[in-house]
Write a protein that holds these residues in place. Structure first.
Motif, PDB file in Angstrom:
ATOM      1  N   LEU A 157      -6.677  32.300  30.509  1.00 35.35           N
ATOM      2  CA  LEU A 157      -6.724  33.758  30.505  1.00 35.35           C
ATOM      3  C   LEU A 157      -5.957  34.325  31.697  1.00 35.35           C
ATOM      4  CD1 LEU A 157      -7.938  36.128  28.919  1.00 35.35           C
ATOM      5  CD2 LEU A 157      -9.947  36.003  30.397  1.00 35.35           C
ATOM      6  N   GLN A 158      -6.101  33.694  32.854  1.00 31.58           N
ATOM      7  CA  GLN A 158      -5.359  34.139  34.030  1.00 31.58           C
ATOM      8  C   GLN A 158      -3.850  34.008  33.815  1.00 31.58           C
ATOM      9  OE1 GLN A 158      -7.736  31.606  36.777  1.00 31.58           O
ATOM     10  NE2 GLN A 158      -7.944  33.446  38.031  1.00 31.58           N
ATOM     11  N   HIS A 209     -10.740  41.676  36.425  1.00 33.90           N
ATOM     12  CA  HIS A 209     -10.665  40.942  37.687  1.00 33.90           C
ATOM     13  C   HIS A 209     -12.063  40.589  38.194  1.00 33.90           C
ATOM     14  CE1 HIS A 209      -8.769  39.484  41.263  1.00 33.90           C
ATOM     15  NE2 HIS A 209      -9.429  40.320  42.052  1.00 33.90           N
ATOM     16  N   ALA A 210     -13.007  41.540  38.098  1.00 32.43           N
ATOM     17  CA  ALA A 210     -14.378  41.294  38.545  1.00 32.43           C
ATOM     18  C   ALA A 210     -15.030  40.197  37.705  1.00 32.43           C
ATOM     19  CB  ALA A 210     -15.199  42.578  38.456  1.00 32.43           C
ATOM     20  N   ASN A 211     -14.772  40.208  36.408  1.00 33.92           N
ATOM     21  CA  ASN A 211     -15.339  39.183  35.534  1.00 33.92           C
ATOM     22  C   ASN A 211     -14.800  37.797  35.881  1.00 33.92           C
ATOM     23  OD1 ASN A 211     -16.806  38.128  33.269  1.00 33.92           O
ATOM     24  ND2 ASN A 211     -14.917  38.176  32.067  1.00 33.92           N
ATOM     25  N   ILE A 212     -13.500  37.699  36.096  1.00 36.82           N
ATOM     26  CA  ILE A 212     -12.893  36.411  36.432  1.00 36.82           C
ATOM     27  C   ILE A 212     -13.400  35.907  37.783  1.00 36.82           C
ATOM     28  CG2 ILE A 212     -10.720  35.284  37.034  1.00 36.82           C
ATOM     29  CD1 ILE A 212      -9.380  36.996  34.889  1.00 36.82           C
ATOM     30  N   TYR A 227     -16.690  32.234  40.810  1.00 32.63           N
ATOM     31  CA  TYR A 227     -17.703  32.062  41.852  1.00 32.63           C
ATOM     32  C   TYR A 227     -18.817  31.134  41.378  1.00 32.63           C
ATOM     33  CZ  TYR A 227     -21.344  33.136  45.241  1.00 32.63           C
ATOM     34  OH  TYR A 227     -22.329  33.041  46.196  1.00 32.63           O
ATOM     35  N   PHE A 228     -19.288  31.349  40.169  1.00 34.69           N
ATOM     36  CA  PHE A 228     -20.352  30.492  39.639  1.00 34.69           C
ATOM     37  C   PHE A 228     -19.843  29.082  39.370  1.00 34.69           C
ATOM     38  CE2 PHE A 228     -22.607  34.465  38.898  1.00 34.69           C
ATOM     39  CZ  PHE A 228     -23.917  34.089  39.160  1.00 34.69           C
ATOM     40  N   ARG A 229     -18.565  28.949  39.045  1.00 34.23           N
ATOM     41  CA  ARG A 229     -18.014  27.610  38.840  1.00 34.23           C
ATOM     42  C   ARG A 229     -18.014  26.819  40.156  1.00 34.23           C
ATOM     43  NH1 ARG A 229     -11.974  27.391  36.898  1.00 34.23           N
ATOM     44  NH2 ARG A 229     -11.699  28.148  39.037  1.00 34.23           N
ATOM     45  N   GLU A 230     -17.711  27.509  41.256  1.00 32.11           N
ATOM     46  CA  GLU A 230     -17.632  26.845  42.553  1.00 32.11           C
ATOM     47  C   GLU A 230     -19.006  26.661  43.199  1.00 32.11           C
ATOM     48  OE1 GLU A 230     -14.976  25.534  43.959  1.00 32.11           O
ATOM     49  OE2 GLU A 230     -13.665  26.141  42.299  1.00 32.11           O
ATOM     50  N   TYR A 231     -19.867  27.685  43.079  1.00 35.05           N
ATOM     51  CA  TYR A 231     -21.118  27.682  43.842  1.00 35.05           C
ATOM     52  C   TYR A 231     -22.364  27.721  42.957  1.00 35.05           C
ATOM     53  CZ  TYR A 231     -17.826  28.946  47.520  1.00 35.05           C
ATOM     54  OH  TYR A 231     -16.770  28.962  48.390  1.00 35.05           O
ATOM     55  N   GLY A 232     -22.184  27.499  41.651  1.00 38.79           N
ATOM     56  CA  GLY A 232     -23.326  27.551  40.746  1.00 38.79           C
ATOM     57  C   GLY A 232     -24.397  26.533  41.097  1.00 38.79           C
ATOM     58  N   TRP A 257     -20.912  29.049  29.144  1.00 36.95           N
ATOM     59  CA  TRP A 257     -20.225  29.707  30.258  1.00 36.95           C
ATOM     60  C   TRP A 257     -19.437  28.702  31.082  1.00 36.95           C
ATOM     61  CZ3 TRP A 257     -22.447  32.952  34.850  1.00 36.95           C
ATOM     62  CH2 TRP A 257     -21.624  34.064  35.087  1.00 36.95           C
ATOM     63  N   ALA A 258     -19.974  27.507  31.251  1.00 42.06           N
ATOM     64  CA  ALA A 258     -19.268  26.464  31.996  1.00 42.06           C
ATOM     65  C   ALA A 258     -17.979  26.065  31.280  1.00 42.06           C
ATOM     66  CB  ALA A 258     -20.171  25.241  32.167  1.00 42.06           C
ATOM     67  N   ILE A 259     -18.038  25.969  29.955  1.00 37.17           N
ATOM     68  CA  ILE A 259     -16.832  25.654  29.174  1.00 37.17           C
ATOM     69  C   ILE A 259     -15.790  26.747  29.347  1.00 37.17           C
ATOM     70  CG2 ILE A 259     -15.942  25.384  26.832  1.00 37.17           C
ATOM     71  CD1 ILE A 259     -18.607  24.023  26.112  1.00 37.17           C
ATOM     72  N   CYS A 260     -16.247  27.998  29.304  1.00 42.31           N
ATOM     73  CA  CYS A 260     -15.321  29.121  29.505  1.00 42.31           C
ATOM     74  C   CYS A 260     -14.700  29.080  30.897  1.00 42.31           C
ATOM     75  CB  CYS A 260     -16.063  30.448  29.306  1.00 42.31           C
ATOM     76  SG  CYS A 260     -16.540  30.784  27.605  1.00 42.31           S
ATOM     77  N   ALA A 261     -15.528  28.766  31.904  1.00 45.74           N
ATOM     78  CA  ALA A 261     -15.037  28.730  33.283  1.00 45.74           C
ATOM     79  C   ALA A 261     -13.996  27.637  33.482  1.00 45.74           C
ATOM     80  CB  ALA A 261     -16.206  28.530  34.240  1.00 45.74           C
ATOM     81  N   LEU A 262     -14.197  26.500  32.825  1.00 43.62           N
ATOM     82  CA  LEU A 262     -13.304  25.355  33.025  1.00 43.62           C
ATOM     83  C   LEU A 262     -12.033  25.428  32.188  1.00 43.62           C
ATOM     84  CD1 LEU A 262     -15.944  22.470  33.139  1.00 43.62           C
ATOM     85  CD2 LEU A 262     -14.634  23.376  35.060  1.00 43.62           C
TER      86      LEU A 262
END
Length: 226
Positions: free
Chosen positions: A134-135, A154-157, A162-167, A123-128
């Motif tokens: 995708l955006q 939009h909710a998924n992104i 959010y988890f990337r910033e505050y995980g 998930w971290a790889i996907c977030a980074l």
């Protein structure tokens, strides 16, 4: 006069002498013993008799030692966990998961970390790397007008960002909560394995749904651009 704390200490020494060793295992057994004594007292039994009844109920140390030796290996636990996560029920799996009530603390946390680690890294790889691309793809495809699908995307992104910033903050809060439960609540060992199992399952499901949504969004956006 019966000294309950002294009786507990004597009981623990007796268990150690007969082969049931390990502070975590003895702490968990003591937690069950104290809870049982408290229930006996509420029903009107005197303290000494309640203690004797609960010691008898928990069982002889030699039997406990034998049961502990029968506890499943880590490989068997991983196999059963994989089957359960895949939605495959098994009577043998149920027996394995419930065979022992004195699983060491480290084993529970290690198993949870083993199941959570790969999906968190993925998930971290996907977030980074995936979400930014995708955006950009969504902006080029201009599919924001498709309301229902766009809301889900939009909710998924937003969730991934959010988890990337505050995980790290969320992970710290969870670690503090678990440490508090281990430190302050004697009954926590009884619910530790089930609670961590549910949290692990929920996190795995969330990540899988999120990645599936990313793939679906990329397919829709690519089709819209063509």
């Amino acid at each position: 006069m019966f000294d309950f704390d002294q009786a507990i200490e004597k009981w623990r020494r007796s268990m150690e002498e007969k082969g049931v060793r390990g502070a975590e295992i003895l702490d968990e057994l003591e937690s069950h013993l104290r809870d049982g004594v408290e229930e006996q007292l509420q029903s009107g039994t005197d303290l000494e008799q309640a203690f004797a009844l609960e010691v008898q109920r928990i069982g002889d140390a030699s039997k406990l030692k034998l049961e502990y030796k029968k506890s499943v290996t880590m490989g068997e636990q991983i196999k059963v966990g994989a089957l359960i996560f895949a939605g495959i029920t098994s009577n043998d799996g149920a027996n394995i998961m419930n065979m022992t009530q004195t699983e060491p603390r480290w084993a529970t946390y290690l198993r949870s970390a083993a199941f959570l680690g790969p999906v968190i890294v993925l998930w971290a790889i996907c977030a980074l790397f995936v979400v930014p691309k995708l955006q950009y793809l969504l902006q080029q495809a201009n599919i924001a007008g498709e309301r229902n699908f766009w809301k889900l995307t939009h909710a998924n992104i937003l969730t991934v960002n959010y988890f990337r910033e505050y995980g790290w903050m969320l992970a710290s809060l969870i670690a503090c909560a678990l440490a508090t439960l281990e430190w302050r609540f004697r009954t926590w060992p009884r619910y530790r394995r089930a609670t961590l199992g549910l949290l692990t399952f929920a996190m795995n499901l969330l990540v899988l749904l999120s990645i599936f949504m990313m793939i679906l969004t990329a397919v829709v956006a690519a089709a819209a651009r063509s």
